[in-house]
Design an enzyme around this catalytic site. Structure first.
Site, PDB file in Angstrom:
ATOM      1  N   CYS B  84     -25.533 -20.779 -33.496  1.00 55.58           N
ATOM      2  CA  CYS B  84     -26.242 -20.072 -33.449  1.00 55.58           C
ATOM      3  C   CYS B  84     -26.173 -18.978 -33.708  1.00 55.58           C
ATOM      4  O   CYS B  84     -27.204 -18.423 -35.005  1.00 55.58           O
ATOM      5  CB  CYS B  84     -25.412 -19.639 -31.794  1.00 55.58           C
ATOM      6  SG  CYS B  84     -26.063 -18.293 -30.781  1.00 55.58           S
ATOM      7  N   HIS B 173     -25.522 -25.099 -28.577  1.00 47.07           N
ATOM      8  CA  HIS B 173     -24.210 -24.570 -28.816  1.00 47.07           C
ATOM      9  C   HIS B 173     -23.568 -26.130 -28.480  1.00 47.07           C
ATOM     10  O   HIS B 173     -23.773 -26.968 -27.604  1.00 47.07           O
ATOM     11  CB  HIS B 173     -22.761 -23.843 -28.358  1.00 47.07           C
ATOM     12  CG  HIS B 173     -23.176 -22.768 -28.452  1.00 47.07           C
ATOM     13  ND1 HIS B 173     -22.257 -22.018 -29.433  1.00 47.07           N
ATOM     14  CD2 HIS B 173     -24.089 -21.126 -28.067  1.00 47.07           C
ATOM     15  CE1 HIS B 173     -22.372 -21.192 -29.552  1.00 47.07           C
ATOM     16  NE2 HIS B 173     -23.323 -20.673 -28.788  1.00 47.07           N
ATOM     17  N   GLU B 175     -21.259 -28.345 -29.835  1.00 52.81           N
ATOM     18  CA  GLU B 175     -20.547 -28.281 -29.426  1.00 52.81           C
ATOM     19  C   GLU B 175     -19.666 -28.356 -28.084  1.00 52.81           C
ATOM     20  O   GLU B 175     -18.948 -28.875 -27.113  1.00 52.81           O
ATOM     21  CB  GLU B 175     -19.499 -26.974 -29.878  1.00 52.81           C
ATOM     22  CG  GLU B 175     -18.868 -25.249 -30.105  1.00 52.81           C
ATOM     23  CD  GLU B 175     -19.895 -24.904 -29.891  1.00 52.81           C
ATOM     24  OE1 GLU B 175     -20.968 -25.068 -30.547  1.00 52.81           O
ATOM     25  OE2 GLU B 175     -19.973 -23.708 -29.290  1.00 52.81           O
TER      26      GLU B 175
END
Lengths: 223, 189
Positions: B84, B173, B175
């Site tokens: 990002c 993202h 994660e």
């Protein structure tokens, strides 16, 4: 930075407030949305109307907004509550107890974005088992006030989260995919005591209501 | 050792944008070290085998005021993955252009689950459409000449890679959804 806490009274919202405070942020108010809809996507928590007791022992003002709980309307009610908290308490951000729900987290993110507020999710993607152990390490007294997934039943209502609970949840996680922290909506909780409270709330039992095949809700009595 | 560089201005945001990355890296048995971008020293970069640049919150553009802290990127020969805001920095440092230059661009905002089309395989994600988690207010107008675009959403560029170096960027993202991106980055030899 002054923060408002999106507050249901369950372990996630109280613990996220605790984490923010221990990291030096100022908690300015709690924000609770009371939903009339038991199937609410965002705010169905059995003990939501008891947040006023918690606000009192936390010494924080509570911003309350009632909602009919219709899917998108309840988000407008949340937005109104957040904007009124921003105006009244001059907050710069919102803290939420979101752990893994992209549905809930992204809706709060959008509201904060529109309102020009920072959005903090300090429990985001946290491991369920480690999180429960952290609650105990930090002296959180938490009880279950609702169960909504097989094989959880009425015997789990009002149970305290302790080492035995964590061990049993671990077994249920492996066997039935129950999320140890209830992130999938398997159970709801209420915080009786924690380091943010000036004194412990007195839990005096309550009524257990069957809401469905695998759904039980506990109405707690507090002193 | 993997160096995770936090781009967050607010320490509380590290728990949301850095900790989850650390969790994925650690799950592979890899050691990692976390530093805020303001504090990263030359020795931190020397000690690291790979570098990950985190994302940050929607309203946090503070890193745009400290772009000098990322000048090491141009000469970096180690694998780097920017997530990002981390990807925006990579784009900026290698001659690309960010929409808005640090100010919200309304038609580039993406928040929540989002569909991205990968034109070719990318760090464990196969060619085709995939669900990602997005949380950003800016977009990438163009990448530098040494970069290739691997994926796009209907709002713009989502994944890039340097043509000859192991430098990667994703606007989404991984994660949250798509841990395999971080896992495959960590496993690069």
């Amino acid at each position: 930075m002054r923060l408002g806490v999106l507050f249901s009274g369950g372990k996630d919202s109280v613990y996220s407030a605790y984490v923010a405070k221990t990291m030096g942020y100022e908690l300015s108010c709690l924000i609770s949305v009371y939903s009339k809809n038991k199937e609410s996507f965002m705010f169905h928590t059995p003990s939501i109307r008891k947040t006023k007791f918690q606000a009192k022992v936390m010494g924080l003002p509570l911003v309350i907004r009632e909602t009919e709980g219709r899917k998108e309307d309840e988000l407008k009610d949340l937005e109104t509550a957040i904007k009124s908290a921003k105006e009244k308490y001059k907050i710069g951000g919102i803290v939420t107890g979101a752990i893994g729900s992209v549905y809930q987290a992204s809706r709060v993110q959008k509201i904060c974005d529109e309102a020009g507020l920072e959005c903090f999710n300090p429990l985001w993607q946290k491991d369920g088992n480690a999180y429960l152990a952290e609650l105990l390490d930090n002296k959180f007294e938490v009880i279950l006030t609702g169960v909504f997934a097989y094989p959880l039943d009425n015997k789990w209502i009002f149970r305290k989260i302790d080492k035995k609970f964590i061990a049993e949840m671990d077994v249920l996680n492996k066997k039935y995919k129950i999320h140890p922290a209830g992130e999938g909506g398997e159970f709801e909780t209420f915080v009786i005591n924690c380091p943010l409270y000036s004194r412990s709330l007195k839990f005096c039992g309550g009524k257990i209501i069957k809401e469905g095949e695998n759904a039980f809700r506990g109405e707690i009595k507090l002193k | 050792m993997i160096l995770i560089i936090s781009l967050c201005k607010e320490k509380l945001h590290d728990l949301e944008f850095v900790k989850p990355i650390e969790k994925v890296v650690s799950s592979l048995g890899e050691k990692c070290s976390v530093k805020n971008y303001i504090e990263v020293a030359k020795t931190d970069l020397e000690k690291a085998d790979k570098v990950l640049l985190s994302g940050t919150s929607l309203m946090d553009f503070d890193y745009f005021n400290h772009m000098d802290k990322f000048s090491w990127l141009k000469d970096c020969e180690k694998p780097v993955l920017g997530i990002c805001a981390g990807m925006e920095i990579i784009v900026h440092e290698f001659g690309g252009k960010i929409e808005g230059d640090g100010k919200k661009v309304k038609d580039k905002v993406e928040i929540g689950a989002n569909s991205v089309n990968f034109e070719k395989d990318f760090l464990g994600i196969s060619k085709g459409k995939h669900k990602v988690y997005s949380l950003h207010q800016l977009g990438v107008r163009k990448v530098g000449k040494n970069f290739e675009v691997y994926a796009k959403s209907n709002k713009g560029i989502q994944a890039i890679k340097h043509r000859s170096k192991g430098i990667y960027g994703v606007l989404f993202h991984p994660e949250v959804y798509n841990h395999e991106v971080i896992e495959n980055f960590v496993k690069i030899n």
